[in-house]
Design a protein around this motif. Structure first.
Motif, mmCIF file in Angstrom:
data_model
loop_
_atom_site.group_PDB
_atom_site.id
_atom_site.type_symbol
_atom_site.label_atom_id
_atom_site.label_comp_id
_atom_site.label_asym_id
_atom_site.label_seq_id
_atom_site.Cartn_x
_atom_site.Cartn_y
_atom_site.Cartn_z
ATOM 1 N N UNK A 366 0.804 -1.212 0.000
ATOM 2 C CA UNK A 366 0.000 0.000 0.000
ATOM 3 C C UNK A 366 0.841 1.268 0.000
ATOM 4 N N UNK A 367 1.923 1.285 0.774
ATOM 5 C CA UNK A 367 2.754 2.481 0.853
ATOM 6 C C UNK A 367 4.161 2.094 1.279
ATOM 7 N N UNK A 368 5.117 2.989 1.011
ATOM 8 C CA UNK A 368 6.531 2.796 1.346
ATOM 9 C C UNK A 368 7.022 4.069 2.020
ATOM 10 N N UNK A 376 17.023 1.940 5.993
ATOM 11 C CA UNK A 376 15.867 1.104 6.286
ATOM 12 C C UNK A 376 14.634 1.727 5.637
ATOM 13 N N UNK A 377 13.638 0.905 5.452
ATOM 14 C CA UNK A 377 12.357 1.437 4.977
ATOM 15 C C UNK A 377 11.230 0.554 5.479
ATOM 16 N N UNK A 378 10.040 1.127 5.508
ATOM 17 C CA UNK A 378 8.827 0.449 5.944
ATOM 18 C C UNK A 378 7.914 0.229 4.762
ATOM 19 N N UNK A 379 7.174 -0.844 4.801
ATOM 20 C CA UNK A 379 6.143 -1.111 3.795
ATOM 21 C C UNK A 379 4.857 -1.494 4.512
ATOM 22 N N UNK A 380 3.763 -0.876 4.120
ATOM 23 C CA UNK A 380 2.451 -1.265 4.642
ATOM 24 C C UNK A 380 1.769 -2.139 3.603
ATOM 25 N N UNK A 381 1.151 -3.216 4.059
ATOM 26 C CA UNK A 381 0.577 -4.216 3.168
ATOM 27 C C UNK A 381 -0.874 -4.458 3.533
ATOM 28 N N UNK A 382 -1.500 -5.347 2.759
ATOM 29 C CA UNK A 382 -2.906 -5.675 2.997
ATOM 30 C C UNK A 382 -3.068 -6.915 3.860
ATOM 31 N N UNK A 383 -1.970 -7.438 4.437
ATOM 32 C CA UNK A 383 -2.040 -8.667 5.227
ATOM 33 C C UNK A 383 -2.609 -8.358 6.608
ATOM 34 N N UNK A 384 -3.656 -9.080 6.985
ATOM 35 C CA UNK A 384 -4.245 -8.930 8.314
ATOM 36 C C UNK A 384 -5.019 -10.194 8.640
ATOM 37 N N UNK A 396 12.350 -3.188 6.620
ATOM 38 C CA UNK A 396 13.314 -3.857 5.763
ATOM 39 C C UNK A 396 14.675 -3.186 5.860
ATOM 40 N N UNK A 397 15.710 -3.986 5.681
ATOM 41 C CA UNK A 397 17.042 -3.449 5.447
ATOM 42 C C UNK A 397 17.203 -3.243 3.947
ATOM 43 N N UNK A 398 17.501 -2.015 3.555
ATOM 44 C CA UNK A 398 17.491 -1.689 2.125
ATOM 45 C C UNK A 398 18.590 -2.429 1.365
ATOM 46 N N UNK A 399 19.763 -2.581 1.936
ATOM 47 C CA UNK A 399 20.894 -3.131 1.198
ATOM 48 C C UNK A 399 20.848 -4.651 1.126
ATOM 49 N N UNK A 400 20.418 -5.300 2.179
ATOM 50 C CA UNK A 400 20.459 -6.767 2.209
ATOM 51 C C UNK A 400 19.122 -7.418 1.878
ATOM 52 N N UNK A 402 16.771 -7.925 3.790
ATOM 53 C CA UNK A 402 16.330 -8.736 4.918
ATOM 54 C C UNK A 402 15.239 -8.000 5.703
ATOM 55 N N UNK A 403 14.340 -8.766 6.291
ATOM 56 C CA UNK A 403 13.300 -8.198 7.132
ATOM 57 C C UNK A 403 13.864 -7.911 8.519
ATOM 58 N N UNK A 404 13.659 -6.702 8.969
ATOM 59 C CA UNK A 404 14.080 -6.329 10.319
ATOM 60 C C UNK A 404 12.997 -6.684 11.319
ATOM 61 N N UNK A 405 11.757 -6.416 10.981
ATOM 62 C CA UNK A 405 10.644 -6.736 11.872
ATOM 63 C C UNK A 405 9.355 -6.747 11.070
ATOM 64 N N UNK A 406 8.465 -7.694 11.402
ATOM 65 C CA UNK A 406 7.127 -7.708 10.811
ATOM 66 C C UNK A 406 6.048 -7.764 11.893
#
Length: 530
Positions: A366-368, A376-384, A396-400, A402-406
């Protein structure tokens, strides 16, 4: 004893079409009692379609300026060499088609159609071999055109028993159809690039006094300065130009397949409209340099357009419908795009290729939002789910990749938009629970339980939110068309504007002027508040 009568067309291998067909000596399938169609003289082979008129039997010159002669060729013959000398002549600038010139004369039917009627085959004649095998092929001869020339205006204008409608074989229709369509207006060709943008060479007089001074406290706007109406579909978002000296320009992206650039400070006029997408433009962003615009839409296409020349500096296909675009805050040649896919992609404009991918078990991004200067960056999704919103906001870690936290947002609502505070390490998340949630911008991204900004409605719209440049006010739209402002410190409502008749989905403060606000709605209009 077998009959020794030799018929003229006995060498023809073509099968006559069922129905009434005529021979030089008379009809093959004559009606009972020897009855003949009215007005036809089989001796001469000419059908007189005028009731009681003089039958033309001598070839003359077809000099009528308005009439067109339509003629059916002899039926039941497949030998092109048995036809008299024929030359097509039309009252237009079309090329002539010449046909074989040997063999005895055969009787032909003649008729006349209204001047406004032009057969498809006659619309664009070419030098092609006629379909002699078809018993219904229809052509003109010069002799028949000359024979009808004197009485052409007296022929009937509607279909009747005496009027034969010309038939064009299917093969000729398929051959002539592409060339029979004449272009309307200018010559058809590739879509030209947009004209250069009409950018004022000087800085706006309204903005100039604020360029050298520090931004002060944001004032609440009270009235509408400009009402911008030009889009024919919902406007998804609006954004001021990030370069302060050019911040009089406003970018708007719409579901009508276009995005526009407005002078929203001085005149309120549209500077340029861009028709680069074949589907809705869901996201459009200024480049940090303020000279380019990045756009993405539901046609899977990405375009980077130079503002002043209108040329395409970059084009690509994302493979999914795009809903959000964000430039990297440090490396301006890299941007992120997300949409109706379980993957987000990082593109490099210099190479035109995807440099990194970020996959999650979701269906839509939905948004970044970038954090920590782009690391780092955040992504909002439709998962619920029913009890929690696992993976609703992912760090997310931008370079690798990898997920930092969900496990950031634990309530059962999706978040259609995210916004970063300009001075404090916090960010806002617009939720479908009809409130704005406040989070820490550093790990573990805790949500504040004390401050919650309520009072507006989201109701499934992609309603945006934003902080003022000074950070003292928050602004958000509402599904009922209102514009609401909150105090950042106290979470109390500072102002409510009755902005639009339909859902207000985008709001943004001007980066320089302390009391200018731009809003857009699902109804397709944009308003500038002062």
């Amino acid at each position: 004893m077998a009959s020794l009568v030799a018929y003229e067309d006995s060498d023809s291998e073509a099968e006559p079409e069922p129905g009434v067909s005529f021979h030089a000596a008379g009809p093959r399938n004559a009606p009972p009692g020897g009855a003949r169609p009215p007005g036809q003289d089989f001796a001469s082979g000419i059908l007189d379609v005028t009731k009681g008129g003089t039958q033309a039997t001598k070839c003359g010159s077809c000099e009528s300026a308005t009439g067109r002669c339509l003629l059916l060729a002899p039926l039941g013959s497949s030998d092109p060499g048995s036809y008299p000398s024929q030359r097509l002549q039309w009252p237009s600038q079309e090329p002539e088609a010449t046909y074989p010139t040997s063999g005895p004369s055969r009787p032909l039917w003649t008729t006349h159609a209204p001047a406004s009627h032009v057969p498809l085959a006659a619309a664009r004649l070419q030098r092609v071999k006629p379909s002699w095998d078809s018993p219904k092929s229809s052509f003109y001869t010069q002799s028949e055109c000359e024979a009808i020339g004197s009485n052409i205006n007296s022929f009937p204008r509607k279909r009747s028993e005496e009027c034969v409608i010309p038939y064009t074989p299917k093969r000729l229709r398929q051959l002539q159809a592409p060339s029979s369509v004449e272009p309307q207006g200018p010559a058809a060709g590739p879509t030209p690039a947009p004209a250069p943008l009409s950018v004022a060479p000087t800085v706006s007089e309204f903005i100039k006094p604020y360029l050298d001074s520090q931004y002060k406290e944001t004032k609440v706007p009270r009235r509408v300065r400009f009402h911008l109406q030009g889009h024919r579909g919902p406007v998804n978002n609006v954004q001021w130009c990030p370069v302060l000296s050019r911040s009089h320009m406003l970018l708007s992206a719409s579901m009508d397949k276009t995005f526009k650039v407005w002078n929203a400070v001085d005149s309120g006029c549209c500077l340029q409209t861009y028709f680069l997408h074949s589907e809705a433009v869901r996201a459009a962003r200024w480049s940090p340099c303020g000279q380019r615009i990045l756009s993405g839409g539901f046609d899977f296409a990405l375009h980077l357009t130079d503002l002043e020349t209108g040329t395409q500096l970059f084009s690509g296909q994302s493979g999914f419908r795009i809903t959000t675009l964000k430039f990297h805050p440090k490396d301006h040649s890299v941007f992120l795009c997300g949409g109706f896919s379980n993957e987000m992609k990082a593109w490099d404009i210099r190479t035109g290729k995807v440099v990194r991918g970020y996959k999650a078990t979701v269906q839509q991004t939905l948004d970044i939002l970038f954090l920590q200067e782009g690391s780092e960056f955040l992504s909002s999704t439709d998962a619920s789910t029913r009890d929690s919103a696992d993976r609703t906001i992912i760090a997310w870690d931008f370079r690798t990749s990898a997920k930092i936290s969900n496990q950031i947002f634990h309530e059962r609502y999706t978040c259609p938009s995210l916004a970063l505070h300009p001075k404090e390490p916090v960010f806002l998340a617009q939720t479908n629970g009809n409130y704005l949630a406040l989070f820490s911008a550093v790990w573990p991204y805790r949500m504040s339980r004390r401050r919650r900004y309520e009072g507006h409605k989201v109701e499934g719209y992609s309603v945006g939110c934003e902080c003022s440049p000074g950070g003292d006010l928050l602004v958000t739209g509402s599904a009922d068309g209102r514009v609401l402002m909150y105090s950042f410190r106290t979470a109390s409502r500072a102002c409510t504007l009755q902005g639009h008749t339909q859902a207000c989905v985008g709001t943004t403060f001007h980066p320089v002027l302390p009391s200018v606000l731009a809003t857009c709605s699902w109804g397709g209009d944009v308003k500038i508040w002062h």
